[in-house]
Design a protein around this motif. Sequence first.
Motif, short mmCIF file in Angstrom:
data_model
loop_
_atom_site.label_atom_id
_atom_site.label_comp_id
_atom_site.label_asym_id
_atom_site.label_seq_id
_atom_site.Cartn_x
_atom_site.Cartn_y
_atom_site.Cartn_z
N VAL A 136 41.89 31.26 34.96
CA VAL A 136 40.65 31.93 34.59
C VAL A 136 40.10 31.32 33.30
O VAL A 136 40.83 30.93 32.40
CB VAL A 136 40.91 33.46 34.48
N MET A 172 36.96 31.36 37.78
CA MET A 172 38.31 31.84 38.08
C MET A 172 38.77 31.38 39.44
O MET A 172 37.96 31.08 40.32
CB MET A 172 38.33 33.36 38.02
N LEU A 224 40.84 40.98 39.80
CA LEU A 224 40.47 40.11 38.68
C LEU A 224 38.97 40.23 38.40
O LEU A 224 38.54 40.33 37.25
CB LEU A 224 40.85 38.66 38.99
N TYR A 268 37.25 40.88 34.80
CA TYR A 268 36.93 39.61 34.16
C TYR A 268 35.50 39.61 33.61
O TYR A 268 34.58 40.12 34.22
CB TYR A 268 37.10 38.47 35.16
N ALA A 294 43.87 38.98 33.67
CA ALA A 294 44.75 38.26 34.60
C ALA A 294 45.98 39.10 34.94
O ALA A 294 46.38 39.18 36.10
CB ALA A 294 45.17 36.93 33.98
#
Lengths: 278, 268
Positions: free
Chosen positions: B32, B150, B164, B168, B181
């Motif tokens: 990521v 990512m 995620l 994120y 993560a």
Amino acid sequence: MASQQAWMNNLFTNTGSSSFTEFVRGYAPEMLPGTREALPAPVGDQIPHATTIVAVTCAGGVVMAGDRRATSGNMISNRDIEKVFRTDEYSCMGIAGTASTGIEMARLYQVELEHYEKLEGRSLSTEGKANRLATFVRNNLGAAMQGLVVVPIFAAYDERLDGGRIFGYDVGGGPYEHQPYHSIGSGSIFARGSLKKLYRENSAPDEAVLMVLQALYDAADDDSATGGPDVTRRIWPVVAVITADGYRRLPDEEIASVVEGMLAARMIDPDGPTAPLR
Amino acid sequence: MPFPYASPEQIMRDRAEYARKGIARGRSVVVVQYADGILLVAPNPSKALHKISEIYDRIGFAAVGRYNEFETLRQAGIRYADVNGYNYNRKDVTARALANVYASQLGMIFTDSIKALEVEIVVAEVGEGPEQDQIYRLTFDGSVFDEQGMAVIGGQSDAVATRLKERYRVGAPLGEALDAALSALTEPGGERPSAGQLEVAVLDRNREHRKFLRLSGPRLERLLSEAKPSTPESPLTEPAEPTTGEGGPKPPPTAPDGDIDTGSEPPL
């Protein structure tokens, strides 16, 4: 694809070795120095030569410095050449002799150390690194006989000893460990004489920097192939410090201030600091 | 004894099925982007058998699946990068070229060999700025996906990618990205892996020379304590824009089929 190089077909072959040079020698030998055909006549005199490098150990590390001059016979062919190379996070090497061959050796050696480290997940030991460089020098012996002599100097921070180590070589290889200081190249006789009087055990890294700069100045003073600090063009020696924190090349401004201080003192006393008689 | 006839389509399908199952059996690996570079996180209790590795100055590698197979790929990548960097210049080694080398090798093995490689890999390159960061995901059949921000490979990659995306945020600092993560890698209600169970590395664009850095020991502990889950249920930040590679209209080729490991067994 016609331009596809042969080594590309062997990327996935297990060579059984973590050496970059071994891989390249197997599949792309034309890239390596020392595998080229012999020259009809020695050419050493016509190719620029790199000169003086000095290295001293200090408290918790080692300092290496090189002047910036390359010469072809009586001509200065380069006034800002760099002859001290970072080889990995905890080591560096300097070259004296044929500049082009030396630069190529340093470049290959850099990849060799990094390649091993990435494949194996660990760095070579300091002795392992020094031995590996000896092989490189030995492989250059054929070229050295034709005038393409390279003699490197290797310095590293050794994690196990928490201190600096210095290794020297001759054209046939080596290594020879030198403590606590060493110098190579045409001005090395004068630099070593200077260090003999100036060296202090367990000095701080910044004092060691002053030592190597003084030694290079003394070398440039008496050897025409070694360049002194170029005040008008502001070209200073390359100085590298390696400690537990890793390799650090001193920025020009930092070297400039040390050199200017040294020059101011030399204006009064041109021969530099004197050692006590007893 | 004569072999029964199998159509080429059937052979390819079987091969793909076999590879997918192998890859889904392990745990996911998350790659990521964060503010200063790219973060690579793999649940991996082994200190010696790495799933994440340095390839070159700006290039990192992450893999899931069979260890011996992706280790061969990793070593080949290092050889490729080092030979090119030595032959030309260190600047001339790019993730794009490396991804192409991997793609052709994976594709060739998928078509020519009796068994495809049971691996899925990510090749990531950190650039001067976030816009130049590149993340390539490669699957067992040699397909390359240019991922935005990512990538999740292996295990239950769909579920992990969904989790995620919830947490994120573009331009998140390292601690926040690691938190995202880890939440993604942890099943709902599950316990987060400890520092000893994790392999974490960054490609940090602010580093000199080589950008790759493994985070372990006290440094990782410190980061993990910063990245403590505050309220696991509510995402702290805006969900990221949906990316092209994952969650698009067509399912990614690693979607696990049939009976698979849920990620609670030890990884491969």
